[in-house]
Design a protein around this motif. Sequence first.
Motif, PDB file in Angstrom:
ATOM      1  N   THR A 344       0.831  -1.206   0.000  1.00  0.00           N
ATOM      2  CA  THR A 344       0.000   0.000   0.000  1.00  0.00           C
ATOM      3  C   THR A 344       0.865   1.255   0.000  1.00  0.00           C
ATOM      4  O   THR A 344       0.610   2.202  -0.766  1.00  0.00           O
ATOM      5  CB  THR A 344      -0.929   0.002   1.223  1.00  0.00           C
ATOM      6  N   LEU A 345       1.876   1.280   0.850  1.00  0.00           N
ATOM      7  CA  LEU A 345       2.764   2.445   0.910  1.00  0.00           C
ATOM      8  C   LEU A 345       3.532   2.607  -0.397  1.00  0.00           C
ATOM      9  O   LEU A 345       3.767   3.728  -0.858  1.00  0.00           O
ATOM     10  CB  LEU A 345       3.733   2.300   2.083  1.00  0.00           C
ATOM     11  N   GLY A 346       3.933   1.486  -1.003  1.00  0.00           N
ATOM     12  CA  GLY A 346       4.638   1.560  -2.277  1.00  0.00           C
ATOM     13  C   GLY A 346       3.762   2.144  -3.371  1.00  0.00           C
ATOM     14  O   GLY A 346       4.193   3.006  -4.140  1.00  0.00           O
ATOM     15  N   GLU A 348       1.198   4.067  -2.993  1.00  0.00           N
ATOM     16  CA  GLU A 348       0.903   5.466  -2.655  1.00  0.00           C
ATOM     17  C   GLU A 348       2.044   6.406  -3.042  1.00  0.00           C
ATOM     18  O   GLU A 348       1.818   7.588  -3.320  1.00  0.00           O
ATOM     19  CB  GLU A 348       0.612   5.567  -1.153  1.00  0.00           C
ATOM     20  N   ASN A 349       3.253   5.866  -3.117  1.00  0.00           N
ATOM     21  CA  ASN A 349       4.421   6.722  -3.359  1.00  0.00           C
ATOM     22  C   ASN A 349       4.853   6.763  -4.818  1.00  0.00           C
ATOM     23  O   ASN A 349       6.032   6.935  -5.118  1.00  0.00           O
ATOM     24  CB  ASN A 349       5.591   6.286  -2.469  1.00  0.00           C
ATOM     25  N   GLY A 350       3.918   6.605  -5.730  1.00  0.00           N
ATOM     26  CA  GLY A 350       4.233   6.779  -7.142  1.00  0.00           C
ATOM     27  C   GLY A 350       4.085   8.233  -7.533  1.00  0.00           C
ATOM     28  O   GLY A 350       3.045   8.856  -7.274  1.00  0.00           O
ATOM     29  N   GLN A 351       5.111   8.806  -8.144  1.00  0.00           N
ATOM     30  CA  GLN A 351       5.046  10.207  -8.543  1.00  0.00           C
ATOM     31  C   GLN A 351       5.134  10.345 -10.055  1.00  0.00           C
ATOM     32  O   GLN A 351       5.941   9.684 -10.710  1.00  0.00           O
ATOM     33  CB  GLN A 351       6.193  11.019  -7.893  1.00  0.00           C
ATOM     34  N   ASN A 355       5.945   4.803 -10.984  1.00  0.00           N
ATOM     35  CA  ASN A 355       6.055   4.419  -9.585  1.00  0.00           C
ATOM     36  C   ASN A 355       7.341   3.621  -9.424  1.00  0.00           C
ATOM     37  O   ASN A 355       7.453   2.497  -9.916  1.00  0.00           O
ATOM     38  CB  ASN A 355       4.857   3.576  -9.149  1.00  0.00           C
ATOM     39  N   MET A 357       8.596   2.348  -6.818  1.00  0.00           N
ATOM     40  CA  MET A 357       8.590   1.436  -5.674  1.00  0.00           C
ATOM     41  C   MET A 357       8.145   0.020  -6.032  1.00  0.00           C
ATOM     42  O   MET A 357       7.833  -0.780  -5.153  1.00  0.00           O
ATOM     43  CB  MET A 357       7.670   1.995  -4.576  1.00  0.00           C
TER      44      MET A 357
END
Length: 462
Positions: A344-346, A348-351, A355, A357
């Motif tokens: 989930t955190l990975g 969420e951290n796609g910019q 992504n 992650m």
Amino acid sequence: MRKEHDFLGELEVPDDVYYGVQTMRAVENFSITGRKLDEDFIKSMAMVKKAAAQANMETGRLDKKIGNALVQAAEEIIAGQFIDHFPVDPIQGGAGTSINMNMNEVLCNRALEILGEAKGRYDIISPNNHANMAQSTNDSLPTAIKVCLTHKSHKVTESLDYLATALEEKAEEYKDVLKMGRTHLQDAVPITLGQEMGSYASAVRRSIKRIEWAVDSIRLINMGGTAVGTGLNAEPAYITAVARKLREITGENFETSTNIIDATNNTDGFVDVSSALKNTALVLIKMANDFRLMASGPRCGLAEIILPKRQPGSSIMPGKVNPVIAEVLDQACYQVIGNDLAVTLGVENGQLELNVMEPIMAYNLFSSMNYIAASTRTFVDKLLHGMEANREQCQKWVDNSVGVVTALLPHIGYEQSAALAAEAYNTGRPIREIILEKGILPEDKLNHIMSPEQMTRPGITN
């Protein structure tokens, strides 16, 4: 040793390995888990590379001599060869570039060997120019993750089906074992042990459907999107061909996304899969803990079921045996739940357009699937196969229960039933004994009302 170079400089590489300079740098940079890449993932990556090489030959861009050597190398990896030549850590920076280049280098050096050339002759077959043709890590890696998850999902659902089938067999075996149901951990009304087993089976089968749905949602791929999904350096014919080739190689229905940019920068499908695995873990934990409670004792607990004795349970208490198989299922599922948070955190951290992650997503998703598949089979083989119902104890709890008074409500009313319950609590006497003593109901009618069929099967007429 042989010398290889990239744009950062030159490194010595052992001559007997098939990976190269970029893999060496990754090994030096990332020593995080102490573990290697999942073998199924390595094979899945090779399937993607095989499809890419075949598609590039079909479009005429890749020389067939080189392409066929790359295809052969990929097929050998898919068959399980050269797995030891993938030493990169599964958790790494770079959005998985090190994984991609590890594969590209192994493919090229094996292809060079097939053609009678020395390893490291990248002027003949290049990891970047040939093995990575019309690709980027940003499309080949997520596609390989999806291939791997799809293949692993079959192992997971087969294991869950194995569990559900075993539970259904127990449901049939124990369909006549009446026992007390409990709510709030307090006596409720009777149920059969078979009905309990059937309810677990039903929940497991629902979990199978949930996983299958989630995996179906990740069959759209972004091969040909290259760096950001725009398809730079990939011909339209290649994009069509590579999806077709991947379907042929994997036997799975992969399709090119209608929006490759979206498929490149968003990884929400992995959350669907992870959530389905987490949900399955919760179902399994609930079941395992019920088994632990029902087996508690054996003399001072519920003791409604007897679990097979697998190992001594204490270093100090002679004769103690613990429900270790249910406990290990719990713990494997706890790890799945923890893995879901990491995924989930990975996600969420796609910019912006990528992504980065994805390595942590892949590592945890693969681990979760492995844990569920292994722990459920262990539960069946080491616990369900060999479990017995303690029929006498189950009947004892029913006979001593006040909860059975609920079945009398349609026959003697709430007030009289409540009075009977109070007397049973105060005296410690069984409900049946008090009813017969007071002549409230004749024995044949009482036996009918309190039969397993009447108390546990809705809809049967009195």
